[in-house]
Design an enzyme around this catalytic site. Structure first.
Site, PDB file in Angstrom:
ATOM      1  N   LYS A 101       2.457  -2.478   7.379  1.00 33.63           N
ATOM      2  CA  LYS A 101       2.738  -3.739   8.086  1.00 33.63           C
ATOM      3  C   LYS A 101       1.493  -4.327   8.740  1.00 33.63           C
ATOM      4  O   LYS A 101       1.517  -5.458   9.199  1.00 33.63           O
ATOM      5  CB  LYS A 101       3.819  -3.514   9.144  1.00 33.63           C
ATOM      6  CG  LYS A 101       5.171  -3.193   8.544  1.00 33.63           C
ATOM      7  CD  LYS A 101       6.220  -3.013   9.612  1.00 33.63           C
ATOM      8  CE  LYS A 101       7.556  -2.666   8.983  1.00 33.63           C
ATOM      9  NZ  LYS A 101       8.593  -2.428   9.985  1.00 33.63           N
ATOM     10  N   CYS A 102       0.422  -3.572   8.774  1.00 34.19           N
ATOM     11  CA  CYS A 102      -0.817  -3.996   9.438  1.00 34.19           C
ATOM     12  C   CYS A 102      -1.743  -4.672   8.420  1.00 34.19           C
ATOM     13  O   CYS A 102      -2.106  -4.074   7.400  1.00 34.19           O
ATOM     14  CB  CYS A 102      -1.505  -2.778  10.044  1.00 34.19           C
ATOM     15  SG  CYS A 102      -3.162  -3.102  10.672  1.00 34.19           S
ATOM     16  N   SER A 103      -2.130  -5.901   8.692  1.00 36.51           N
ATOM     17  CA  SER A 103      -2.982  -6.633   7.753  1.00 36.51           C
ATOM     18  C   SER A 103      -4.349  -5.971   7.595  1.00 36.51           C
ATOM     19  O   SER A 103      -4.897  -5.942   6.492  1.00 36.51           O
ATOM     20  CB  SER A 103      -3.131  -8.092   8.170  1.00 36.51           C
ATOM     21  OG  SER A 103      -3.774  -8.191   9.420  1.00 36.51           O
ATOM     22  N   ARG A 136      -3.875  -3.046   5.273  1.00 35.81           N
ATOM     23  CA  ARG A 136      -3.710  -3.501   3.880  1.00 35.81           C
ATOM     24  C   ARG A 136      -5.042  -3.955   3.299  1.00 35.81           C
ATOM     25  O   ARG A 136      -5.357  -3.655   2.141  1.00 35.81           O
ATOM     26  CB  ARG A 136      -2.677  -4.630   3.808  1.00 35.81           C
ATOM     27  CG  ARG A 136      -1.251  -4.184   4.061  1.00 35.81           C
ATOM     28  CD  ARG A 136      -0.230  -5.257   3.722  1.00 35.81           C
ATOM     29  NE  ARG A 136      -0.518  -6.561   4.274  1.00 35.81           N
ATOM     30  CZ  ARG A 136      -0.092  -7.017   5.448  1.00 35.81           C
ATOM     31  NH1 ARG A 136       0.662  -6.244   6.223  1.00 35.81           N
ATOM     32  NH2 ARG A 136      -0.389  -8.227   5.850  1.00 35.81           N
TER      33      ARG A 136
END
Length: 116
Positions: free
Chosen positions: A10-12, A15
């Site tokens: 969920k963490c940009s 990713r």
């Protein structure tokens, strides 16, 4: 030994770090540490590889940080690690490990490339 990324999908930033590793030819083992939490021993080892103390790798803006009063300077290394293990959202991410090298892909995902 394969490259491992301790990842929060969920963490940009996490990713982006994963994408960057893949673009450099790495096929990292992905450990979603929110679903598969670290043990205290694993986190302690990761912190040592990173050359960091728990306070340097803790997310201070998470609700748990305030609720658990983790800013208290009397909290020991062991107490901070225990809190991070019980509440893995407190762990800065992503952490990338390659053998005996580790890097935090924050604030810049490129920081993780030094372990390749």
């Amino acid at each position: 030994m394969p490259v491992t990324i301790y990842h929060n999908p969920k963490c940009s930033t996490s990713r982006k770090t994963l994408d960057l590793l893949r673009s450099k030819g790495a096929a990292p083992v992905i450990r979603d540490y929110l679903k598969e939490p670290l043990t205290e021993t694993e986190l302690d080892s990761l912190l040592k590889l990173l050359g960091m103390e728990p306070r340097e790798a803790i997310r201070t803006k998470e609700d748990e940080y305030t609720k658990l009063r983790l800013a208290d300077p009397k909290k020991t290394r062991k107490e901070l690690i225990a809190a991070m293990v019980r509440h893995p959202r407190l762990i800065q991410r992503p952490i990338v490990v390659n053998g005996k090298k580790a890097a935090l892909g924050r604030p810049k995902p490129e920081d993780a490339l030094k372990v390749l």
